[in-house]
Structures are given as structure tokens and as C-alpha cells.
Design a protein around this motif. Structure first.
Motif, PDB file in Angstrom:
ATOM      1  N   SER A  27       1.744   0.776  -0.884  1.00  0.00           N
ATOM      2  CA  SER A  27       1.493   1.938   0.291  1.00  0.00           C
ATOM      3  C   SER A  27       0.984   0.978   1.253  1.00  0.00           C
ATOM      4  N   GLY A  28       0.031   0.096   0.952  1.00  0.00           N
ATOM      5  CA  GLY A  28      -0.543  -1.720   1.632  1.00  0.00           C
ATOM      6  C   GLY A  28      -0.170  -1.295   2.810  1.00  0.00           C
ATOM      7  N   GLY A  29      -0.710  -2.086   4.056  1.00  0.00           N
ATOM      8  CA  GLY A  29      -0.093  -2.613   5.188  1.00  0.00           C
ATOM      9  C   GLY A  29       1.045  -3.659   5.014  1.00  0.00           C
ATOM     10  N   ILE A  30       0.533  -4.950   3.745  1.00  0.00           N
ATOM     11  CA  ILE A  30       1.831  -5.693   3.297  1.00  0.00           C
ATOM     12  C   ILE A  30       2.823  -5.305   2.559  1.00  0.00           C
ATOM     13  N   ARG A  61      -0.447   3.219  -5.472  1.00  0.00           N
ATOM     14  CA  ARG A  61      -1.249   4.974  -6.037  1.00  0.00           C
ATOM     15  C   ARG A  61      -1.586   5.722  -5.274  1.00  0.00           C
ATOM     16  N   SER A  62      -1.689   5.539  -4.484  1.00  0.00           N
ATOM     17  CA  SER A  62      -1.435   7.221  -3.087  1.00  0.00           C
ATOM     18  C   SER A  62      -0.117   7.183  -2.983  1.00  0.00           C
ATOM     19  N   ASP A 113      -1.508   3.174 -11.563  1.00  0.00           N
ATOM     20  CA  ASP A 113      -2.667   2.559 -10.838  1.00  0.00           C
ATOM     21  C   ASP A 113      -3.009   1.192 -11.742  1.00  0.00           C
ATOM     22  N   LEU A 114      -3.208   0.501 -11.001  1.00  0.00           N
ATOM     23  CA  LEU A 114      -3.634  -1.038 -12.188  1.00  0.00           C
ATOM     24  C   LEU A 114      -4.563  -0.665 -12.561  1.00  0.00           C
ATOM     25  N   THR A 134      -0.677  -5.121  -3.878  1.00  0.00           N
ATOM     26  CA  THR A 134      -2.321  -4.869  -4.616  1.00  0.00           C
ATOM     27  C   THR A 134      -3.240  -5.705  -3.717  1.00  0.00           C
ATOM     28  N   SER A 136      -2.022 -13.816  -3.442  1.00  0.00           N
ATOM     29  CA  SER A 136      -3.174 -13.691  -4.195  1.00  0.00           C
ATOM     30  C   SER A 136      -3.666 -13.766  -2.567  1.00  0.00           C
ATOM     31  N   TYR A 165     -14.373 -11.535  -5.172  1.00  0.00           N
ATOM     32  CA  TYR A 165     -13.117 -11.534  -4.470  1.00  0.00           C
ATOM     33  C   TYR A 165     -12.479 -13.346  -4.749  1.00  0.00           C
ATOM     34  N   LYS A 196      -9.403 -14.147  -7.493  1.00  0.00           N
ATOM     35  CA  LYS A 196      -7.838 -14.467  -6.920  1.00  0.00           C
ATOM     36  C   LYS A 196      -7.936 -16.186  -7.872  1.00  0.00           C
ATOM     37  N   VAL A 222      -4.226 -11.184   7.960  1.00  0.00           N
ATOM     38  CA  VAL A 222      -2.400  -9.274   8.617  1.00  0.00           C
ATOM     39  C   VAL A 222      -3.973  -8.756   8.352  1.00  0.00           C
ATOM     40  N   THR A 239      -4.559  -5.715   8.532  1.00  0.00           N
ATOM     41  CA  THR A 239      -4.731  -4.639   8.063  1.00  0.00           C
ATOM     42  C   THR A 239      -5.918  -3.387   7.475  1.00  0.00           C
TER      43      THR A 239
HETATM   44  N1  LIG Z   1      -4.802  -9.373   4.619  1.00  0.00           N
HETATM   45  C1  LIG Z   1      -5.135 -10.089   5.009  1.00  0.00           C
HETATM   46  O1  LIG Z   1      -5.557 -10.967   5.581  1.00  0.00           O
HETATM   47  C2  LIG Z   1      -5.288 -10.493   3.784  1.00  0.00           C
HETATM   48  C3  LIG Z   1      -5.368 -12.311   3.576  1.00  0.00           C
HETATM   49  C4  LIG Z   1      -4.755 -12.562   2.791  1.00  0.00           C
HETATM   50  C5  LIG Z   1      -4.972 -12.070   1.028  1.00  0.00           C
HETATM   51  N2  LIG Z   1      -4.773 -10.621   1.439  1.00  0.00           N
HETATM   52  C6  LIG Z   1      -3.766 -10.456  -0.029  1.00  0.00           C
HETATM   53  O2  LIG Z   1      -2.932  -9.455   0.092  1.00  0.00           O
HETATM   54  C7  LIG Z   1      -2.484  -8.056  -0.995  1.00  0.00           C
HETATM   55  C8  LIG Z   1      -2.859  -6.805   0.442  1.00  0.00           C
HETATM   56  O3  LIG Z   1      -3.299  -6.924   1.373  1.00  0.00           O
HETATM   57  P1  LIG Z   1      -4.111  -5.971   2.235  1.00  0.00           P
HETATM   58  O4  LIG Z   1      -3.938  -6.498   3.496  1.00  0.00           O
HETATM   59  O5  LIG Z   1      -1.274  -5.214   2.997  1.00  0.00           O
HETATM   60  O6  LIG Z   1      -4.134  -4.427   2.324  1.00  0.00           O
HETATM   61  P2  LIG Z   1      -4.101  -3.402   1.919  1.00  0.00           P
HETATM   62  O7  LIG Z   1      -3.540  -2.233   3.460  1.00  0.00           O
HETATM   63  O8  LIG Z   1      -5.728  -2.455   2.134  1.00  0.00           O
HETATM   64  O9  LIG Z   1      -3.324  -2.959   0.570  1.00  0.00           O
HETATM   65  C9  LIG Z   1      -3.928  -2.600  -0.358  1.00  0.00           C
HETATM   66  C10 LIG Z   1      -3.102  -1.907  -1.651  1.00  0.00           C
HETATM   67  O10 LIG Z   1      -3.773  -3.176  -3.165  1.00  0.00           O
HETATM   68  C11 LIG Z   1      -3.354  -0.778  -3.626  1.00  0.00           C
HETATM   69  N3  LIG Z   1      -4.417  -0.735  -4.402  1.00  0.00           N
HETATM   70  C12 LIG Z   1      -5.727  -1.125  -4.510  1.00  0.00           C
HETATM   71  N4  LIG Z   1      -6.301  -1.089  -5.416  1.00  0.00           N
HETATM   72  C13 LIG Z   1      -5.216  -0.002  -6.774  1.00  0.00           C
HETATM   73  C14 LIG Z   1      -5.032   0.014  -7.514  1.00  0.00           C
HETATM   74  N5  LIG Z   1      -6.286   0.469  -8.774  1.00  0.00           N
HETATM   75  N6  LIG Z   1      -3.868   0.506  -7.788  1.00  0.00           N
HETATM   76  C15 LIG Z   1      -2.770   0.806  -7.475  1.00  0.00           C
HETATM   77  N7  LIG Z   1      -2.718  -0.245  -6.602  1.00  0.00           N
HETATM   78  C16 LIG Z   1      -3.575  -0.387  -6.175  1.00  0.00           C
HETATM   79  C17 LIG Z   1      -3.559   0.042  -2.067  1.00  0.00           C
HETATM   80  O11 LIG Z   1      -2.856   1.207  -2.806  1.00  0.00           O
HETATM   81  P3  LIG Z   1      -3.782   2.662  -2.031  1.00  0.00           P
HETATM   82  O12 LIG Z   1      -2.679   2.489  -0.764  1.00  0.00           O
HETATM   83  O13 LIG Z   1      -3.976   3.518  -2.963  1.00  0.00           O
HETATM   84  O14 LIG Z   1      -4.928   2.262  -1.505  1.00  0.00           O
HETATM   85  C18 LIG Z   1      -2.683  -0.925  -1.169  1.00  0.00           C
HETATM   86  O15 LIG Z   1      -1.167  -0.605  -1.483  1.00  0.00           O
HETATM   87  C19 LIG Z   1      -4.527  -8.216  -1.267  1.00  0.00           C
HETATM   88  O16 LIG Z   1      -3.311  -8.716  -3.045  1.00  0.00           O
HETATM   89  C20 LIG Z   1      -5.228  -9.462  -0.264  1.00  0.00           C
HETATM   90  O17 LIG Z   1      -5.834 -10.209  -1.658  1.00  0.00           O
HETATM   91  C21 LIG Z   1      -4.365  -9.728   2.360  1.00  0.00           C
END
Ligand SMILES: NC(=O)c1ccc[n+]([C@@H]2O[C@H](COP(=O)([O-])OP(=O)(O)OC[C@H]3O[C@@H](n4cnc5c(N)ncnc54)[C@H](OP(=O)(O)O)[C@@H]3O)[C@@H](O)[C@H]2O)c1
Length: 245
Positions: free
Chosen positions: A19-22, A44-45, A60-61, A85, A141, A158, A162, A193, A195
Motif C-alpha cells: 500500500s505504500g508509495g514505493i 496493513r491497509s 500488520d508488522l 514497509t 532500509s 529512525y 534502520k 522518494v 511518498t
Molecule cells: N521515501 C523515501 O524518501 C525513503 C528514503 C529512504 C528509505 N525509505 C524507506 O522505504 C520504505 C518505504 O517507504 P515509503 O516512502 O514507500 O513510505 P510510505 O508510502 O509511507 O509506505 C510505508 C509502508 O509501510 C507500511 N507500514 C507501516 N507500518 C506498518 C505496520 N505496522 N504493518 C504493516 N505495514 C506497515 C504502510 O502501510 P499503510 O499503508 O497501511 O500505512 C505502507 O505500506 C520505508 O522502509 C522507508 O524507511 C524511504
């Protein structure tokens, strides 16, 4: 053309955090990939289903029973397991700028979602990698989890969560190699990214350095495709460079 050409024939994939951005961008690319047969997409969603290749499920983690149930529901081996996640901020809480902001409950939650959750995913999903064949397990990560790369400070929980995730990945990769010598288990840094996770912190990021989820997902799958078992246990950035711990 397949982004996962290193698989000799089509494999099943699993995405956790679809469900997340990536995670949703990765799922979408896998849907279109001729080398992916079926995708179990857990979140989760809810996960929007846009292809009959996708089987959606809940996870759900913070609830190990749901992780075990999700793994059991896959019912077949998977050549690619992608954990997308993570959490940097939630409910208006921002990552700590100073030790003065450290709060035990918030730190525990950061660790529960960013390190313990993916470790439990590894516990239940790594056995689904095929033996005697190529298999990839990757968890998102972040570069800021690198201790040697930490020159800016801040984001205590954070960063530390990580760093713990990176250690979990390295440790699991060593055990994995004993039973699955052709498997690869790595952490990935997706770049910055666009998100929900990065939204509040995009102000100082130059346009060209802020990737769309699709750009990042494509780069990450390309990196994964090129990895071999000798790369297992490491952290790789979106451009294929190895990030020192
Ligand atoms: N965006 C960046 O710039 C960036 C940079 C470095 C690393 N990252 C890493 O990339 C990963 C993905 O990030 P994103 O940018 O795609 O963020 P995001 O859009 O906020 O997505 C986060 C995801 O984690 C899920 N999640 C959070 N808590 C959870 C739980 N308790 N159980 C199950 N799922 C859970 C969310 O589910 P829901 O949709 O249900 O909330 C969502 O699918 C993360 O590990 C982040 O640390 C991102």
C-alpha cells in the motif's frame, strides 16, 4: 522486457507493504513483468488490485500472528520477497532533532515497525525462497541507517532502527546461505522518494534528487536483478552502489 531477467523462468513474488508509495510502485512493475507469474501483495491497509496476477492480503508488522498467517497463505515458493514497509513519522510526531526529544514509547514503536517487524517477516517468509534456485529477499532500509555515513545527526530512532535492520539482514543472510546457497538477502536504500514518508522533509531536496516512486522502484528491481549470492548481507543504494554500514 523483464526487469528480472536473471530468473531463468517466471517466479512468484511477494510484496509486504504494497500500500505504500514505493511498495505500490514495485507491485505495479511486477504486475507488468513477464518473469513474474503471481504476486502476493500484503498491506496493513487495503491494496488496490489492478491485475489478475495479484492476490491481496492483510499484514500488520506489530502482530506476529498476522505475519505467520500471511506467509502460510502464500502456499507456494516465491523467487522474490520485497519488504517495503517502514515508518519515519506518524500522527504528527516528527523524528528527533535532539536527544531532548527522545521518548521511550516512540523509540520502541520506531524499532517495532522498522527493525523487529521486518525481522519477523524474514522469520516467516525466508523459508518460502526456493532451495537450489535463485531467490531474492530485499527489505527497504535507508542510507541514514549507516553508522559510518552519519555526519548530520538527528533522527535518532529512525537511524538506529534502520541500523538494527541492517544487522538483522546481515545475520539472516549468513543463516540463509547454509540452506539456500543461491539466495540473496539484502537491504536497499531507495533514494529520496516522493511518498508520504518523505513529504515533510522534501523542502531542501533538489528536484532531480527527488524520485518518483516508479523511478525508484524500477532502479531497485534493476539492482536486485544484478545481485549474486556473494552480495548477500549488504545494503545497496538505488544506483547499485554498496553503502558501508
Ligand atoms: N521515501 C523515501 O524518501 C525513503 C528514503 C529512504 C528509505 N525509505 C524507506 O522505504 C520504505 C518505504 O517507504 P515509503 O516512502 O514507500 O513510505 P510510505 O508510502 O509511507 O509506505 C510505508 C509502508 O509501510 C507500511 N507500514 C507501516 N507500518 C506498518 C505496520 N505496522 N504493518 C504493516 N505495514 C506497515 C504502510 O502501510 P499503510 O499503508 O497501511 O500505512 C505502507 O505500506 C520505508 O522502509 C522507508 O524507511 C524511504
Amino acid at each position: 522486457m523483464s526487469l528480472l531477467s536473471a530468473f531463468p523462468s517466471p517466479v512468484n513474488a511477494i510484496v509486504i507493504g504494497a500500500s505504500g508509495g514505493i511498495g505500490s510502485a514495485v507491485t505495479h512493475l511486477l504486475e507488468q513483468d513477464p518473469n513474474i507469474a503471481q504476486i502476493h501483495a500484503f498491506a496493513r491497509s487495503s491494496v488496490p488490485i489492478t491485475s489478475d496476477k495479484v492476490i491481496a492480503g492483510k499484514i500488520d508488522l506489530l502482530d506476529e500472528a498476522s505475519i505467520a498467517q500471511a506467509a502460510a497463505s502464500c502456499g507456494a515458493e516465491a523467487g522474490l520477497i520485497f519488504v517495503a514497509t517502514g515508518m519515519l513519522h506518524e500522527d504528527g510526531t516528527r523524528p528527533e532533532k535532539s536527544w531532548r526529544s527522545l521518548d521511550a514509547d516512540k523509540m520502541a514503536r520506531a524499532f517495532a515497525i522498522n527493525s523487529i517487524g521486518p525481522a519477523l517477516v524474514a522469520k516467516h517468509f525466508l523459508p518460502l525462497l526456493p532451495r537450489g534456485q535463485r531467490g531474492l529477499f530485499a527489505a527497504l532500509s535507508a542510507r541514514v541507517g549507516s553508522i559510518s555515513d552519519n555526519h548530520l545527526g538527528g533522527w535518532y530512532s529512525y537511524r538506529a532502527a534502520k541500523a538494527a535492520l541492517n544487522q538483522m539482514i546481515r545475520t539472516a543472510s549468513i543463516e540463509l546461505a547454509q540452506k539456500h546457497p543461491l539466495a540473496v538477502c539484502v537491504g536497499l536504500h531507495p533514494g529520496t522518494v516522493d511518498t508520504n514518508l518523505s513529504k515533510p522533509f522534501q523542502g531542501n531536496v533538489p528536484d532531480k534528487k527527488l524520485f518518483t516512486p516508479e523511478t525508484s522502484a524500477r532502479a531497485l528491481l534493476t539492482v536486485l536483478n544484478g545481485l549474486t549470492p556473494a552480495d548477500s548481507g549488504n545494503l545497496f543504494a538505488w544506483d547499485g552502489t554498496k553503502i558501508p554500514f
